[in-house]
Design a protein around this motif. Structure first.
Motif, PDB file in Angstrom:
ATOM      1  N   CYS A 160       0.825  -1.204   0.000  1.00  0.00           N
ATOM      2  CA  CYS A 160       0.000   0.000   0.000  1.00  0.00           C
ATOM      3  C   CYS A 160       0.862   1.259   0.000  1.00  0.00           C
ATOM      4  CB  CYS A 160      -0.931  -0.017   1.208  1.00  0.00           C
ATOM      5  SG  CYS A 160      -2.279  -1.189   0.987  1.00  0.00           S
ATOM      6  N   VAL A 161       1.908   1.253   0.826  1.00  0.00           N
ATOM      7  CA  VAL A 161       2.721   2.468   0.887  1.00  0.00           C
ATOM      8  C   VAL A 161       3.437   2.695  -0.442  1.00  0.00           C
ATOM      9  CG1 VAL A 161       4.777   1.391   1.891  1.00  0.00           C
ATOM     10  CG2 VAL A 161       4.324   3.805   2.296  1.00  0.00           C
ATOM     11  N   GLU A 162       3.825   1.618  -1.102  1.00  0.00           N
ATOM     12  CA  GLU A 162       4.462   1.773  -2.417  1.00  0.00           C
ATOM     13  C   GLU A 162       3.474   2.314  -3.434  1.00  0.00           C
ATOM     14  OE1 GLU A 162       7.898  -1.699  -2.289  1.00  0.00           O
ATOM     15  OE2 GLU A 162       5.873  -2.202  -2.893  1.00  0.00           O
ATOM     16  N   ASN A 163       2.213   1.868  -3.300  1.00  0.00           N
ATOM     17  CA  ASN A 163       1.183   2.390  -4.191  1.00  0.00           C
ATOM     18  C   ASN A 163       1.000   3.880  -3.987  1.00  0.00           C
ATOM     19  OD1 ASN A 163      -0.533   0.850  -6.125  1.00  0.00           O
ATOM     20  ND2 ASN A 163      -0.423  -0.664  -4.485  1.00  0.00           N
ATOM     21  N   VAL A 164       0.957   4.287  -2.724  1.00  0.00           N
ATOM     22  CA  VAL A 164       0.749   5.709  -2.438  1.00  0.00           C
ATOM     23  C   VAL A 164       1.955   6.517  -2.922  1.00  0.00           C
ATOM     24  CG1 VAL A 164       0.386   7.412  -0.617  1.00  0.00           C
ATOM     25  CG2 VAL A 164      -0.788   5.219  -0.520  1.00  0.00           C
ATOM     26  N   ALA A 165       3.135   5.944  -2.781  1.00  0.00           N
ATOM     27  CA  ALA A 165       4.352   6.661  -3.159  1.00  0.00           C
ATOM     28  C   ALA A 165       4.544   6.714  -4.672  1.00  0.00           C
ATOM     29  CB  ALA A 165       5.561   5.991  -2.510  1.00  0.00           C
ATOM     30  N   LEU A 166       3.794   5.887  -5.384  1.00  0.00           N
ATOM     31  CA  LEU A 166       4.029   5.738  -6.829  1.00  0.00           C
ATOM     32  C   LEU A 166       4.024   7.073  -7.597  1.00  0.00           C
ATOM     33  CD1 LEU A 166       4.648   3.578  -8.861  1.00  0.00           C
ATOM     34  CD2 LEU A 166       2.212   3.192  -9.177  1.00  0.00           C
ATOM     35  N   GLU A 168      -5.868   7.737   7.841  1.00  0.00           N
ATOM     36  CA  GLU A 168      -5.976   6.672   8.845  1.00  0.00           C
ATOM     37  C   GLU A 168      -5.822   5.267   8.268  1.00  0.00           C
ATOM     38  OE1 GLU A 168      -9.676   7.617  10.817  1.00  0.00           O
ATOM     39  OE2 GLU A 168      -9.122   9.722  10.625  1.00  0.00           O
ATOM     40  N   VAL A 169      -4.885   5.104   7.362  1.00  0.00           N
ATOM     41  CA  VAL A 169      -4.598   3.754   6.873  1.00  0.00           C
ATOM     42  C   VAL A 169      -3.096   3.454   6.992  1.00  0.00           C
ATOM     43  CG1 VAL A 169      -6.549   3.382   5.328  1.00  0.00           C
ATOM     44  CG2 VAL A 169      -4.561   4.661   4.516  1.00  0.00           C
ATOM     45  N   ASP A 170      -2.400   4.187   7.857  1.00  0.00           N
ATOM     46  CA  ASP A 170      -0.956   3.985   7.940  1.00  0.00           C
ATOM     47  C   ASP A 170      -0.605   2.585   8.444  1.00  0.00           C
ATOM     48  OD1 ASP A 170      -2.305   5.250  10.073  1.00  0.00           O
ATOM     49  OD2 ASP A 170      -0.412   5.392  11.163  1.00  0.00           O
ATOM     50  N   ASP A 171      -1.553   1.941   9.138  1.00  0.00           N
ATOM     51  CA  ASP A 171      -1.261   0.589   9.621  1.00  0.00           C
ATOM     52  C   ASP A 171      -1.275  -0.436   8.485  1.00  0.00           C
ATOM     53  OD1 ASP A 171      -3.947   1.327   9.459  1.00  0.00           O
ATOM     54  OD2 ASP A 171      -4.575  -0.413  10.637  1.00  0.00           O
ATOM     55  N   LEU A 172      -1.715  -0.023   7.306  1.00  0.00           N
ATOM     56  CA  LEU A 172      -1.769  -0.966   6.185  1.00  0.00           C
ATOM     57  C   LEU A 172      -0.546  -0.855   5.291  1.00  0.00           C
ATOM     58  CD1 LEU A 172      -5.450  -0.268   5.063  1.00  0.00           C
ATOM     59  CD2 LEU A 172      -4.650  -2.039   6.602  1.00  0.00           C
ATOM     60  N   ALA A 173       0.416  -0.026   5.715  1.00  0.00           N
ATOM     61  CA  ALA A 173       1.519   0.336   4.826  1.00  0.00           C
ATOM     62  C   ALA A 173       2.153  -0.849   4.101  1.00  0.00           C
ATOM     63  CB  ALA A 173       2.580   1.101   5.609  1.00  0.00           C
ATOM     64  N   PRO A 185      -2.688  -4.594  -1.716  1.00  0.00           N
ATOM     65  CA  PRO A 185      -4.097  -4.241  -1.925  1.00  0.00           C
ATOM     66  C   PRO A 185      -5.039  -5.439  -1.785  1.00  0.00           C
ATOM     67  CG  PRO A 185      -2.741  -3.149  -3.533  1.00  0.00           C
ATOM     68  CD  PRO A 185      -1.828  -4.033  -2.752  1.00  0.00           C
ATOM     69  N   GLY A 186      -4.558  -6.621  -2.201  1.00  0.00           N
ATOM     70  CA  GLY A 186      -5.419  -7.795  -2.106  1.00  0.00           C
ATOM     71  C   GLY A 186      -5.740  -8.178  -0.667  1.00  0.00           C
ATOM     72  N   GLU A 187      -4.971  -7.650   0.282  1.00  0.00           N
ATOM     73  CA  GLU A 187      -5.152  -8.061   1.667  1.00  0.00           C
ATOM     74  C   GLU A 187      -5.943  -7.054   2.494  1.00  0.00           C
ATOM     75  OE1 GLU A 187      -0.791 -10.304   1.742  1.00  0.00           O
ATOM     76  OE2 GLU A 187      -1.023  -8.289   2.548  1.00  0.00           O
ATOM     77  N   VAL A 188      -6.408  -5.964   1.863  1.00  0.00           N
ATOM     78  CA  VAL A 188      -7.155  -4.970   2.629  1.00  0.00           C
ATOM     79  C   VAL A 188      -8.591  -4.913   2.096  1.00  0.00           C
ATOM     80  CG1 VAL A 188      -5.049  -3.652   2.947  1.00  0.00           C
ATOM     81  CG2 VAL A 188      -6.636  -2.992   1.146  1.00  0.00           C
ATOM     82  N   SER A 189      -9.485  -4.338   2.915  1.00  0.00           N
ATOM     83  CA  SER A 189     -10.892  -4.292   2.512  1.00  0.00           C
ATOM     84  C   SER A 189     -11.093  -3.201   1.452  1.00  0.00           C
ATOM     85  CB  SER A 189     -11.753  -3.980   3.721  1.00  0.00           C
ATOM     86  OG  SER A 189     -11.617  -2.612   4.062  1.00  0.00           O
ATOM     87  N   GLY A 190     -12.293  -3.218   0.855  1.00  0.00           N
ATOM     88  CA  GLY A 190     -12.577  -2.246  -0.192  1.00  0.00           C
ATOM     89  C   GLY A 190     -12.461  -0.816   0.311  1.00  0.00           C
ATOM     90  N   GLY A 191     -13.041  -0.577   1.517  1.00  0.00           N
ATOM     91  CA  GLY A 191     -12.999   0.776   2.072  1.00  0.00           C
ATOM     92  C   GLY A 191     -11.579   1.217   2.355  1.00  0.00           C
ATOM     93  N   GLN A 192     -10.794   0.309   2.912  1.00  0.00           N
ATOM     94  CA  GLN A 192      -9.392   0.636   3.203  1.00  0.00           C
ATOM     95  C   GLN A 192      -8.643   0.928   1.906  1.00  0.00           C
ATOM     96  OE1 GLN A 192      -8.589  -3.000   5.281  1.00  0.00           O
ATOM     97  NE2 GLN A 192      -8.595  -1.982   7.276  1.00  0.00           N
ATOM     98  N   GLY A 193      -8.898   0.064   0.907  1.00  0.00           N
ATOM     99  CA  GLY A 193      -8.223   0.238  -0.372  1.00  0.00           C
ATOM    100  C   GLY A 193      -8.552   1.597  -0.975  1.00  0.00           C
ATOM    101  N   GLN A 194      -9.818   1.985  -0.849  1.00  0.00           N
ATOM    102  CA  GLN A 194     -10.225   3.256  -1.436  1.00  0.00           C
ATOM    103  C   GLN A 194      -9.589   4.421  -0.675  1.00  0.00           C
ATOM    104  OE1 GLN A 194     -11.163   2.713  -4.114  1.00  0.00           O
ATOM    105  NE2 GLN A 194     -12.510   4.258  -4.968  1.00  0.00           N
TER     106      GLN A 194
END
Lengths: 228, 174, 777
Positions: A102-108, A132-137, A141-150
């Motif tokens: 997730c963090v790599e996605n955000v950093a992309l 509030e998704v820093d714990d998913l860093a 993406p396949g391991e997080v829920s739809g809301g978290q992913g969004q």
């Protein structure tokens, strides 16, 4: 409202796919810090309008002015650079690279702009904290829920400090509560950075997060603020 | 719901007797609450007085129900204004909205127009509610959500209704 | 009776394969074409032995080699003189015919004997002679063309052959065969074990990648299939029946592939006549696979397809709501993956050194060992890719990061893509090494010096040696492009006749000719010399003493001539031998024509060395023509620095051809899988482009994604290939040396194929990245 002129303005947009007229003389304008909902029945040309405004698709005719620069006169590389640097994007789904964390996605987007990996990921993490998704860093993406992913997608769209955020049905795949959260985070973040948001949605509750709405019908736009 | 505007709207498609008006109203809008003749009589008198309708002819035998009414120019304008004015967003608007949509169709006006106007009005209210929700406590949020969902339901129904224009038009004009 | 549930599931799968809408069709078509190409290649391979056998059969049927002969002319006798020639690089099969009676045997493919001065030619030779290019050859074969040789008289459709009627055969000395039929029943020389080993390896190394390819082809469209199966689970199919449905689909695809393959094969077979690869052409009718091999292919391919499908599904749980790859597949363990290659080495190891004693290799042991070693690559590669990729850093460019992360997520798929290429390259490297290693023993350094004499024309024994040789040499000397034609006649010297213990060689020629074999300080006609420093001095030392009385010519006794008494003149000088154009240092005695013994009869053996003027174009063709004109029975030998065993050359060319075909085939499958993967990611690609990702970044990322597994695959292939090569070299007891050019070239070809695939997949990638991809959902 902001007295300054429009940040992004389009007039006389025409776009035809095959025999379908997606846009037929559409007009649009948005000021800095403004959230504009683009509504209308499906197939009316909402997404096409967004794609044109964002410089993803070139209209067949018409002009799109972003801060005095004409989008339709730019080449693909220039428009790509603009999208990387000045615009942010959130789609309904399928936008996170499944292999990246997730963090790599955000950093992309930062990395695409040439930032070093370490710096990019530090900034990315700050934005993830804000939504509030820093714990998913380190999750994928396949391991997080739809809301978290969004929400991760929201963080990614904001990470470059864009002037305009394009959100195409950002809550389309979410339940009400998650949809509300995403919209709240999105609009709060946009307001705090004075970014304009072009919000394509067919849900009134989502559109209620906007400052005004325009309606696209048969490829034409109705600006409801001036209609009344 | 404004019975006067509704009857005016029904007259727009052509002059009718008071009796016919009542029957048309009952058929299209008065499923559970048919109009009394008295209601029709008093409404038509008011409209007559305001110059929105005129008496087109009187059938032999007399009586108010034997009068044939026609809409005046002023009456048409009044209907148009009424249709274009969005309803104040509040729960349980359906019957008024429904009447408006059907009348818009009967009189060849655009339901989409009506939808857009109404949605704009709804959104105005919904924005206020959303803003209140943002800063309010849990109770506020729940109250606002309740209102928001109902308002959204109106709009969704309107959208659906507009999308069914064709089907509806066939039924109404049948 | 209604079919049981199992059959029903299989049939349902078949139906899906055939009627799954456009998507289903595309998938079946892809699988079909993939399997079809593999099957066609298999069928062609299995047909090669029968094609070669048919060629051999026709070659025997026209051969005079062991044909029944007659002593005297009769009703059924035919004089048949060999008159083969070469034109440029092509062999021309030629025979001179003179029937001696009405029942003389007619060579196959002829309807009547060509009369004197006429000839029958093969269609290819006919075309060549009529072409501008063949004008030179027409000078040589100037007989009137009166007939065309039928297919049954040719070993291949492209063969150059002629039969000419020639009445001179009767005068051409007595040694022209007089036959009453045709036959070549001589046992063909058995292939020596090393050659057998090579041929086996070529087949294994070519067919293994084809098998891997078919396995890949069966998995085309697998991800979409999995989604469909998930939908079936939703409507109530259980996990077992879903697998059976998948098996049915795979089977349908592979049966379709079989049909296509048969079609491809027939097409190849039909066009075989027009193809002339490595000077080898095949009649379509000869290209027939043995029936049992064809049946084996027809059964094995669908069976393998089903097996591969079920194997591929083993790590996949198809749930009603989607496909779940078993959460985190157990980390691949290297231990069991090492078993196949180790077993392969274990099989091959006992045979080390056997080639030395000319011993036989157990064919099955060789095949088993090599197959296991190559299979080892497909077992080891997924592990290797996973192990390496999980350790790769994701720093550096975005393209690199995207590629590495993707590989980390699905290293198995990446490894599968390159398996085929790795196997093909490993096999080819091992073979090339083996070839290079044994080349020494199959390529002789002849010592010949083509600059001194490009052609050596051997005058058949039987003709009156000395005089005729000089005449022939003079005639050839006149030809265009011939610098010099030197005649040397040889015969034996002995002290006694009948059964001499030792003999010495007597070489007769002009001073100029003798200078080709010795360093002569001075020479005039009538001189004689004794050679010093020859290759075989023993007999000469004993016999060649000046002043001694000797016998020359038919010293062993001969029915046509007697040995002639001859005295080695006392003034014979000793001179140093030098290598003749053949590279041989002669020993014995040299005599100028004036000093040579007379009346030697036909006991001598003579040769004319022809030196060519390299500045004259086609000098060699003119010289050949001159030789044939001088005497059709003379066989010109072309002197070359080195000479290779003919069979060795054809095996090597076969390998090269096969390896390129296989690599291209695999490249095609690589391309298909690549495009499939890209299509799966259409939405994501469009989204990435929307937020400003440069198309070049994504393209480079795709390149990395291919390049990394390919680099690993080729690395492993090099290691296994070199390892196998070393084992094989030890088996044939050849010196172990790594042929780095071969390694580099095969690896390069493999890498080239991958690069080609990457380049070919770029346009579709660019198309997929268009923003329209965002619109579809």
């Amino acid at each position: 409202m902001n007295p300054a002129g429009p940040l992004l303005a389009a007039r006389g947009l025409h776009k035809t796919y095959g025999h379908t007229k997606a846009l037929d003389g559409a007009e649009f304008s948005i000021r800095p810090g403004e959230v504009v909902a683009v509504m209308g029945p499906s197939g009316s040309g909402k997404s096409t309008l967004l794609h044109c405004l964002a410089g993803i698709v070139t209209p067949d005719a018409g002009s799109i002015d972003y801060q005095g620069r004409e989008l339709s006169a730019m080449n693909d590389a220039e428009r790509s650079a603009l999208r990387r640097g000045e615009f942010g994007f959130i789609f309904q789904f399928g936008q996170l690279v499944p292999e990246l964390t997730c963090v790599e996605n955000v950093a992309l987007p930062l990395r695409l702009n040439g930032a070093r990996r370490r710096d990019a990921e530090r900034t990315a993490l700050e934005w993830m904290e804000r939504v509030e998704v820093d714990d998913l860093a380190s999750k994928r993406p396949g391991e997080v829920s739809g809301g978290q992913g969004q929400r991760v997608a929201v963080a990614r769209s904001l990470v470059t400090g864009p002037r305009v955020l394009f959100a195409d049905e950002p809550t389309g795949a979410l339940d009400s509560l998650n949809g509300e959260r995403v919209m709240q985070l999105l609009t709060d973040a946009a307001r705090s950075t004075d970014a304009a948001v072009v919000l394509v949605t067919h849900e009134a509750r989502v559109a209620a997060y906007s400052d005004r709405e325009i309606v696209v019908r048969d490829g034409r736009c109705r600006d409801m603020e001036h209609a009344l | 719901m404004s019975i006067g505007h509704t009857l005016l709207g029904l007259l727009e498609s052509g002059p009718r007797h008071g009796y016919d008006l009542k029957r048309a109203f009952d058929e299209k809008f008065g499923h559970d609450r048919p109009l009394h003749y008295g209601q029709v009589y008093s409404t038509m008198s008011r409209l007559l007085k305001n110059g929105l309708v005129e008496v087109d002819g009187i059938e032999a035998g007399g009586g108010p129900e034997r009068k044939r009414y026609a809409i005046t120019e002023a009456g048409v304008t009044d209907v148009a204004r009424w249709l274009a004015t969005p309803e104040k967003p509040e729960p349980y608007l359906q019957s008024t909205l429904f009447t408006k949509v059907v009348l818009a169709l009967l009189t060849g006006r655009s339901a989409a127009e009506l939808l857009d106007t109404q949605r704009s009005e709804h959104l105005r209210m919904m924005r206020v509610l959303t803003e209140r929700k943002r800063h309010g406590d849990l109770a506020d949020q729940l109250i606002c959500d309740h209102a928001l969902f109902h308002l959204e339901a109106d709009l969704r129904w309107l959208e659906l209704a507009a999308a069914r224009l064709d089907t509806l038009a066939r039924e109404v004009t049948a | 009776m209604s079919p049981g549930p199992r059959t029903r599931d299989l049939l349902m799968g078949v139906r899906f394969a055939l009627s799954g809408g456009r998507e289903g069709w595309t998938r079946t078509l892809l699988t079909g074409v993939g399997v079809g190409l593999g099957v066609a290649l298999l069928l062609v391979t299995t047909a090669i032995p029968s094609a070669l056998a048919a060629r051999d059969a026709r070659a025997s049927a026209r051969s005079e080699h062991t044909a029944p002969t007659a002593e005297q002319p009769g009703r059924d006798t035919l004089l048949i003189g060999e008159a083969d020639t070469r034109f440029r690089a092509d062999e021309v099969h030629g025979r001179l015919l003179k029937p001696e009676g009405p029942d003389a045997p007619l060579p196959p493919g002829l309807e009547s004997f060509p009369a004197d001065g006429e000839m029958a030619v093969s269609p290819s030779l006919d075309a060549l002679l009529k072409s501008e290019d063949g004008a030179l050859l027409r000078e040589r074969l100037d007989q009137r063309i009166t007939a065309v040789i039928g297919d049954e008289g040719l070993i291949g459709p492209g063969e150059l052959a002629y039969y000419a009627g020639d009445d001179r055969l009767r005068q051409l000395g007595g040694k022209v065969p007089r036959v009453t039929g045709f036959d070549n029943s001589a046992e063909p020389e058995p292939l020596d074990p090393v050659l057998t080993l090579l041929i086996l390896l070529v087949f294994v190394a070519l067919l293994m990648p084809v098998a891997v390819f078919i396995a890949t082809a069966v998995r085309f469209g697998g991800e979409r299939r999995d989604r469909r199966l998930a939908a079936l689970r939703l409507v109530g199919a259980d996990a077992r029946s879903v697998r059976r449905i998948a098996a049915g689909e795979a089977m349908a695809g592979s049966v379709f592939g079989l049909v296509l393959g048969a079609g491809f094969f027939l097409a190849v077979r039909q066009s075989a006549a027009g193809v002339n690869l490595f000077r080898l052409s095949v009649f379509p009718g000869d290209l027939d696979p043995a029936p049992w091999l064809a049946v084996l292919v027809a059964l094995a391919v669908p069976a393998a397809a089903v097996a591969v499908t079920l194997f591929a599904l083993r790590g996949v749980v198809i749930e009603p709501l989607g496909v779940v790859r078993t959460a985190r597949p157990a980390r691949r363990r290297v231990v069991w993956r090492l078993l196949p290659p180790l077993a392969g080495v274990a099989l091959l190891y006992p045979m080390i050194g056997q080639g030395d004693e000319g011993g036989e290799f157990s064919q099955w042991q060789v095949i088993g060992g090599v197959v296991l070693l190559l299979i080892g690559i497909t077992a080891l590669l997924p592990w290797l890719v996973e192990a390496v990729v999980s350790r790769l850093g994701t720093g550096g460019s975005v393209a690199w990061q995207l590629a590495v992360r993707r590989l980390q997520m699905s290293s198995g798929a990446a490894a599968r893509l390159v398996n085929g290429i790795a196997v093909a390259v490993a096999g080819a490297i091992a073979l090339q090494m083996l070839f290079a290693g044994v080349e020494g023993s199959y390529t002789r350094n002849t010592g010949a010096d083509p600059t001194r004499a490009a052609i050596m024309a051997m005058i058949p024994s039987g003709s009156d040696a000395a005089g005729r040789t000089e005449a022939v040499a003079r005639q050839i000397d006149q030809a265009e492009g011939v610098t010099r034609a030197t005649a040397l006649t040889g015969t034996e010297l002995a002290t006694t006749t009948g059964d001499p213990q030792r003999t010495a060689m007597l070489t007769i020629g002009s001073c100029a000719a003798l200078r080709e074999v010795a360093v002569l300080p001075s020479c005039k006609d009538g001189d004689t010399f004794v050679l010093d420093g020859g290759d075989d001095p023993a007999g000469a030392e004993e016999i060649a003493k000046p002043g001694r009385k000797l016998y020359a010519g038919a010293v062993y006794g001969d029915d046509t001539a007697e040995a002639v008494r001859w005295m080695l003149p006392a003034d014979t000088r000793r001179v140093a031998a030098r290598p003749d154009p053949n590279g041989e240092k002669r020993s014995g005695v040299l005599a100028t024509n004036g000093a040579a013994p007379r009346n030697l009869g036909s006991s001598g053996h003579a040769s004319v060395y022809i030196q060519l003027d390299p500045s004259v174009p086609d000098a060699v063709e003119h010289a050949r023509t001159a030789v044939l004109k001088a005497d059709p029975a003379i066989t010109p030998f072309h002197l070359q620095d080195t000479e290779q065993s003919g069979r060795f050359v054809s095996i090597r060319t076969g390998l090269l051809l096969g390896a390129s075909c296989v690599l291209l085939l695999i490249g095609a499958s690589l391309l298909v899988s690549q495009l499939e993967q890209l299509r799966e990611r259409k939405k994501l690609l469009s989204a990435l482009v929307a937020f400003g990702t440069r198309r070049s970044t994504l393209s480079v990322s795709v390149l990395w994604q291919t390049a990394v597994p390919i680099a690993l695959g080729l690395g492993l292939a090099m290691a296994v290939g070199v390892g196998l090569g070393v084992v094989l070299l030890k088996m044939v007891a050849a010196p172990v040396a790594v042929d780095w050019t071969a390694v580099a070239s095969m690896t390069g070809v493999g890498a080239g194929v991958v690069l080609l695939v990457a380049v070919l997949s770029l346009p579709p990638l660019l198309r997929l990245m268009r923003p329209e991809g965002l619109r579809t959902e």
